[in-house]
Design an enzyme around this catalytic site. Structure first.
Site, short mmCIF file in Angstrom:
data_model
loop_
_atom_site.label_atom_id
_atom_site.label_comp_id
_atom_site.label_asym_id
_atom_site.label_seq_id
_atom_site.Cartn_x
_atom_site.Cartn_y
_atom_site.Cartn_z
N LYS A 94 60.18 27.29 27.55
CA LYS A 94 58.81 26.67 28.30
C LYS A 94 57.89 27.48 27.23
CE LYS A 94 60.53 27.47 32.76
NZ LYS A 94 61.53 28.59 32.70
N LEU B 59 65.72 30.58 46.15
CA LEU B 59 66.24 31.73 47.22
C LEU B 59 65.10 32.37 47.81
CD1 LEU B 59 69.52 32.55 44.94
CD2 LEU B 59 69.41 30.93 47.19
N GLY C 211 65.60 7.86 31.37
CA GLY C 211 67.03 7.30 31.26
C GLY C 211 68.04 8.53 31.29
N SER D 106 54.77 22.88 34.29
CA SER D 106 55.34 23.88 35.29
C SER D 106 53.88 24.53 36.01
CB SER D 106 56.15 25.03 34.85
OG SER D 106 56.37 25.81 35.76
N ASN D 107 53.90 24.66 37.27
CA ASN D 107 52.67 25.24 37.87
C ASN D 107 51.38 24.35 37.62
OD1 ASN D 107 53.78 27.74 38.70
ND2 ASN D 107 54.30 28.24 36.52
N ASP E 189 67.91 27.45 31.97
CA ASP E 189 66.61 27.45 32.13
C ASP E 189 66.13 28.92 31.56
OD1 ASP E 189 63.95 26.36 33.50
OD2 ASP E 189 63.91 28.64 33.63
N ILE F 191 69.81 14.70 34.43
CA ILE F 191 69.36 16.19 34.46
C ILE F 191 70.10 16.93 35.39
CG2 ILE F 191 67.40 15.74 35.64
CD1 ILE F 191 66.05 18.45 34.79
N PRO F 192 70.82 17.73 35.23
CA PRO F 192 71.79 18.46 36.07
C PRO F 192 70.85 18.98 37.40
CG PRO F 192 72.62 19.33 33.92
CD PRO F 192 71.07 18.61 33.95
N TYR G 50 60.35 34.94 28.71
CA TYR G 50 61.46 35.93 29.29
C TYR G 50 62.26 36.65 28.42
CZ TYR G 50 61.33 31.96 33.24
OH TYR G 50 60.98 31.30 34.06
N TRP H 4 64.81 34.04 34.47
CA TRP H 4 63.70 34.97 34.39
C TRP H 4 64.32 36.25 34.84
CZ3 TRP H 4 60.26 36.51 38.98
CH2 TRP H 4 59.29 37.36 38.75
P1 NAP Z 1 65.50 32.92 42.89
O1 NAP Z 1 66.70 32.15 42.01
O2 NAP Z 1 65.19 32.49 44.26
O3 NAP Z 1 66.23 34.50 43.21
C1 NAP Z 1 66.90 35.45 42.32
C2 NAP Z 1 67.08 36.52 42.74
O4 NAP Z 1 68.17 36.45 43.88
C3 NAP Z 1 67.82 37.44 41.86
O5 NAP Z 1 67.05 38.79 42.43
C4 NAP Z 1 69.38 37.53 42.28
O6 NAP Z 1 69.69 38.54 41.91
C5 NAP Z 1 69.40 37.21 43.79
N1 NAP Z 1 70.26 36.22 43.95
C6 NAP Z 1 70.86 35.28 43.38
N2 NAP Z 1 71.81 34.58 43.89
C7 NAP Z 1 72.15 35.14 45.02
C8 NAP Z 1 73.16 34.88 46.13
N3 NAP Z 1 73.98 34.21 46.20
N4 NAP Z 1 72.96 35.97 47.09
C9 NAP Z 1 72.04 36.72 47.20
N5 NAP Z 1 71.13 37.31 46.25
C10 NAP Z 1 71.11 36.18 45.05
O7 NAP Z 1 64.14 33.62 42.06
P2 NAP Z 1 63.68 33.36 40.59
O8 NAP Z 1 64.37 34.06 39.59
O9 NAP Z 1 62.31 33.74 40.54
O10 NAP Z 1 63.66 31.64 40.24
C11 NAP Z 1 64.56 31.05 39.58
C12 NAP Z 1 64.31 30.81 38.48
O11 NAP Z 1 63.21 29.81 38.21
C13 NAP Z 1 63.98 31.92 37.40
O12 NAP Z 1 65.05 32.71 36.81
C14 NAP Z 1 63.25 31.21 36.11
O13 NAP Z 1 64.14 30.48 35.44
C15 NAP Z 1 62.53 29.93 36.97
N6 NAP Z 1 61.19 30.52 37.38
C16 NAP Z 1 60.35 29.85 36.64
C17 NAP Z 1 58.80 29.97 36.89
C18 NAP Z 1 57.59 29.20 36.64
O14 NAP Z 1 56.58 29.58 36.48
N7 NAP Z 1 58.04 27.96 36.02
C19 NAP Z 1 58.36 31.28 38.03
C20 NAP Z 1 59.59 31.82 38.39
C21 NAP Z 1 60.83 31.40 38.21
P3 NAP Z 1 71.18 39.00 41.05
O15 NAP Z 1 70.62 38.54 39.66
O16 NAP Z 1 71.65 40.43 41.33
O17 NAP Z 1 72.13 37.99 41.76
#
Ligand code: NAP
Length: 320
Positions: free
Chosen positions: A82, A205, A14, A154-155, A48, A17-18, A53, A25
């Site tokens: 986590k 992304l 209930g 996660s995963n 997150d 979550i945004p 991290y 990371w």
């Molecule tokens: P992501 O959010 O898909 O991509 C982040 C990358 O994109 C960074 O290098 C960032 O660089 C760049 N970026 C961000 N906004 C941008 C934009 N508007 N235009 C161009 N480049 C942009 O990848 P992610 O960090 O791997 O995943 C997101 C989050 O999910 C993580 O930070 C973490 O909190 C979580 N995560 C969880 C797990 C898990 O196992 N549960 C695994 C991976 C990630 P800049 O910082 O230079 O902008």
């Protein structure tokens, strides 16, 4: 806000979550505080993080400063952290969460996730053969103590999540998985919808920065070559059509799929850019164009899980 563009979804307990949060990371302790402050000032309410991290302390400090300045109240924020593979080992979860809470300078987290389904010893040299059911019993216990308002995974694959649900303890509130244009996770999303689990997309992304990741020992991981989501021609065409950036198209697509997401940035302009996705709408045809992508390639293979009895991706590895 436009219709059909919620700023939050509702967990099965209930609570809201945004839909959009800040990922952290690879956000080093010396820069993550400024990123968190910029994000909260831009309107983000979910942050997150994870023990592995190594930035919880800096995030906790930044949040506390904003609370003291009156910018935001703790109850308006949604903090996710986590438990790493050593912290889900038998008897380790509650003390691990207590340590995270100290670093984050808060009495509770809004969401605590099992980062992986596989337990290891501290330096990850030994696999610990604990079942996902035993791991989930620990999450149930910390949830019942009120240390985490919601709990999730996660995963984990669908079979593992089903085993946790079948215990009839605290339900799995959230599943955080790799999910992006080139890895759409349609089956996982359908499974979670059926079981009233909110899906959070990571790497929305396409995680272009992952290749720079450094292990704590200074080593690097090997990443398979992969097409870049932000370079996709349909994404670029839609960016032009809507006067938005490729990143905004990818995020908006995820939002309209009914998911939550946590794009990471430490750049103030990109943090703002990633939040500016609530003022336009992809049409049915735009969505169909993006859903029609033929690529499905996992970027995060989590190879360290290989050979572990709870390796979530063992079936996928067999197919390779
Ligand atoms: P992501 O959010 O898909 O991509 C982040 C990358 O994109 C960074 O290098 C960032 O660089 C760049 N970026 C961000 N906004 C941008 C934009 N508007 N235009 C161009 N480049 C942009 O990848 P992610 O960090 O791997 O995943 C997101 C989050 O999910 C993580 O930070 C973490 O909190 C979580 N995560 C969880 C797990 C898990 O196992 N549960 C695994 C991976 C990630 P800049 O910082 O230079 O902008």
């Amino acid at each position: 806000m436009m219709s059909g563009t919620p700023h939050s979804l509702t967990l099965s307990n209930g609570t809201p979550i945004p839909t959009l949060g800040l990922g952290t990371w690879q956000s080093a302790p010396d820069v993550v505080g400024a990123a968190v402050k910029a994000a909260i000032k831009a309107g983000y309410r979910l942050i997150d993080t994870a023990t592995c991290y190594q930035n919880e302390e800096a995030i906790g400090t930044a949040i506390l400063e904003l609370i003291k300045e009156g910018v935001v109240k703790r109850e308006d924020l949604f903090i996710t952290t986590k438990a790493w593979t050593n912290e889900i080992a038998p008897g380790k979860l509650e003390p691990a969460l207590e340590e995270s809470l100290k670093r984050l300078k808060t009495d509770y987290v809004d969401l605590y996730l099992a980062h992986m389904p596989t337990a290891f010893n501290d330096d990850m040299t030994e696999k610990i053969a604990v079942s996902v059911e035993e791991i989930w019993k620990q999450f149930d216990a910390i949830h019942k103590k009120g240390l985490a308002k919601a709990v999730g995974v996660s995963n984990w694959n669908e079979k593992q999540i089903k085993k946790a649900l079948d215990l009839n303890l605290t339900p799995v509130h959230v599943s955080q998985v790799e999910l992006h244009l080139y890895f759409p996770q349609n089956e996982h999303v359908a499974f979670c919808k059926k079981h009233n689990i909110i899906v959070t997309s990571y790497a929305t992304l396409g995680s272009p920065g992952r290749v720079d990741f450094q292990l704590p020992n200074g080593g690097k991981l090997e990443w398979a070559p992969a097409p870049q989501d932000m370079e996709d021609q349909s994404v670029k065409d839609l960016a032009k059509k809507h006067g938005k950036t490729p990143a905004q198209i990818l995020l908006r697509h995820t939002l309209q799929r009914g998911l939550t997401m946590i794009p990471k940035s430490t750049n103030e302009a990109r943090i703002q850019e990633n939040h500016d996705i609530f003022d336009f709408q992809l049409t049915h045809d735009d969505m169909a164009k993006l859903q029609g992508t033929q690529v499905s390639q996992r970027l995060f293979l989590q190879d360290f899980m290989e050979g572990h009895p709870e390796d979530a991706f063992a079936d996928e590895r067999l197919k390779k």
